[in-house]
Design a protein around this motif. Structure first.
Motif, PDB file in Angstrom:
ATOM      1  N   ALA A  63      11.459  55.172  94.863  1.00  0.00           N
ATOM      2  CA  ALA A  63      10.667  55.093  93.638  1.00  0.00           C
ATOM      3  C   ALA A  63      10.490  56.485  93.054  1.00  0.00           C
ATOM      4  CB  ALA A  63       9.310  54.469  93.940  1.00  0.00           C
ATOM      5  N   ALA A  64      10.320  56.545  91.748  1.00  0.00           N
ATOM      6  CA  ALA A  64      10.131  57.817  91.055  1.00  0.00           C
ATOM      7  C   ALA A  64       8.880  58.519  91.570  1.00  0.00           C
ATOM      8  CB  ALA A  64      10.019  57.580  89.554  1.00  0.00           C
ATOM      9  N   THR A  65       9.017  59.830  91.817  1.00  0.00           N
ATOM     10  CA  THR A  65       7.879  60.611  92.294  1.00  0.00           C
ATOM     11  C   THR A  65       7.170  61.327  91.152  1.00  0.00           C
ATOM     12  OG1 THR A  65       9.193  62.608  92.657  1.00  0.00           O
ATOM     13  CG2 THR A  65       9.037  61.044  94.500  1.00  0.00           C
ATOM     14  N   GLY A  66       7.823  61.405  89.991  1.00  0.00           N
ATOM     15  CA  GLY A  66       7.264  62.150  88.864  1.00  0.00           C
ATOM     16  C   GLY A  66       7.642  63.618  88.897  1.00  0.00           C
ATOM     17  N   GLU A  67       8.373  64.029  89.938  1.00  0.00           N
ATOM     18  CA  GLU A  67       8.817  65.417  90.073  1.00  0.00           C
ATOM     19  C   GLU A  67      10.261  65.550  89.620  1.00  0.00           C
ATOM     20  OE1 GLU A  67       8.410  66.221  94.212  1.00  0.00           O
ATOM     21  OE2 GLU A  67       6.234  66.105  94.179  1.00  0.00           O
ATOM     22  N   THR A  68      10.656  66.779  89.346  1.00  0.00           N
ATOM     23  CA  THR A  68      12.049  67.093  89.071  1.00  0.00           C
ATOM     24  C   THR A  68      12.598  67.798  90.292  1.00  0.00           C
ATOM     25  OG1 THR A  68      11.633  67.304  86.715  1.00  0.00           O
ATOM     26  CG2 THR A  68      13.629  68.328  87.543  1.00  0.00           C
ATOM     27  N   GLY A  69      13.751  67.345  90.770  1.00  0.00           N
ATOM     28  CA  GLY A  69      14.347  67.926  91.965  1.00  0.00           C
ATOM     29  C   GLY A  69      15.020  69.252  91.686  1.00  0.00           C
ATOM     30  N   GLU A  70      15.508  69.891  92.744  1.00  0.00           N
ATOM     31  CA  GLU A  70      16.207  71.170  92.644  1.00  0.00           C
ATOM     32  C   GLU A  70      17.440  71.078  91.756  1.00  0.00           C
ATOM     33  OE1 GLU A  70      15.271  74.192  93.929  1.00  0.00           O
ATOM     34  OE2 GLU A  70      13.416  73.167  94.466  1.00  0.00           O
ATOM     35  N   SER A  71      18.027  69.894  91.676  1.00  0.00           N
ATOM     36  CA  SER A  71      19.233  69.703  90.864  1.00  0.00           C
ATOM     37  C   SER A  71      18.909  69.581  89.372  1.00  0.00           C
ATOM     38  CB  SER A  71      19.976  68.448  91.327  1.00  0.00           C
ATOM     39  OG  SER A  71      19.173  67.307  91.070  1.00  0.00           O
TER      40      SER A  71
END
Length: 121
Positions: A63-71
């Protein structure tokens, strides 16, 4: 742009698609070359009940965490997997399974899940 809220991720051995070998490096050790000239995985050591090439050995609903990953893509997490997924192409750009990177010879398939929990291809 609205991002999907969840995906189902399938971890599969040896093949990246349902058509056959994914190409170079996709086979397991001791793989041979078939009549087509494409490397084919050696399945002689696979015991009864072992998943065949292309069959999921693990799955997770993330599920979406609301964060943006390193990529730079939205981050999704659940069931021991953390993935950065490009919502436009449904491509997994980064993946951790139980905190570790994906092993060689394994690939992932991903499908969007709608609000009802049904899988959309």
């Amino acid at each position: 742009m609205s991002h999907p809220q969840s995906y189902e991720i399938l971890l599969v051995p040896a093949f990246a698609d349902g058509k056959g070998a994914a190409g170079e490096g996709a086979g397991t050790k001791d793989s041979g070359t078939g009549e087509s000239g494409v490397d084919e995985p050696d399945t002689k050591d696979a015991g009864p009940g072992s998943p065949g090439p292309g069959e999921a050995i693990r799955s997770a609903v993330v599920a979406a965490t609301g964060e943006t990953g390193e990529s730079g893509y939205p981050r999704y997490a659940g069931d021991g997997m953390v993935a950065d997924i490009d919502p436009a192409t449904h491509t997994v750009e980064a993946l951790l399974i139980d905190g570790s990177e994906l092993d060689y010879g394994l690939s992932v398939r991903v499908s969007e899940r709608n609000v009802d929990g049904d899988v959309d291809s």
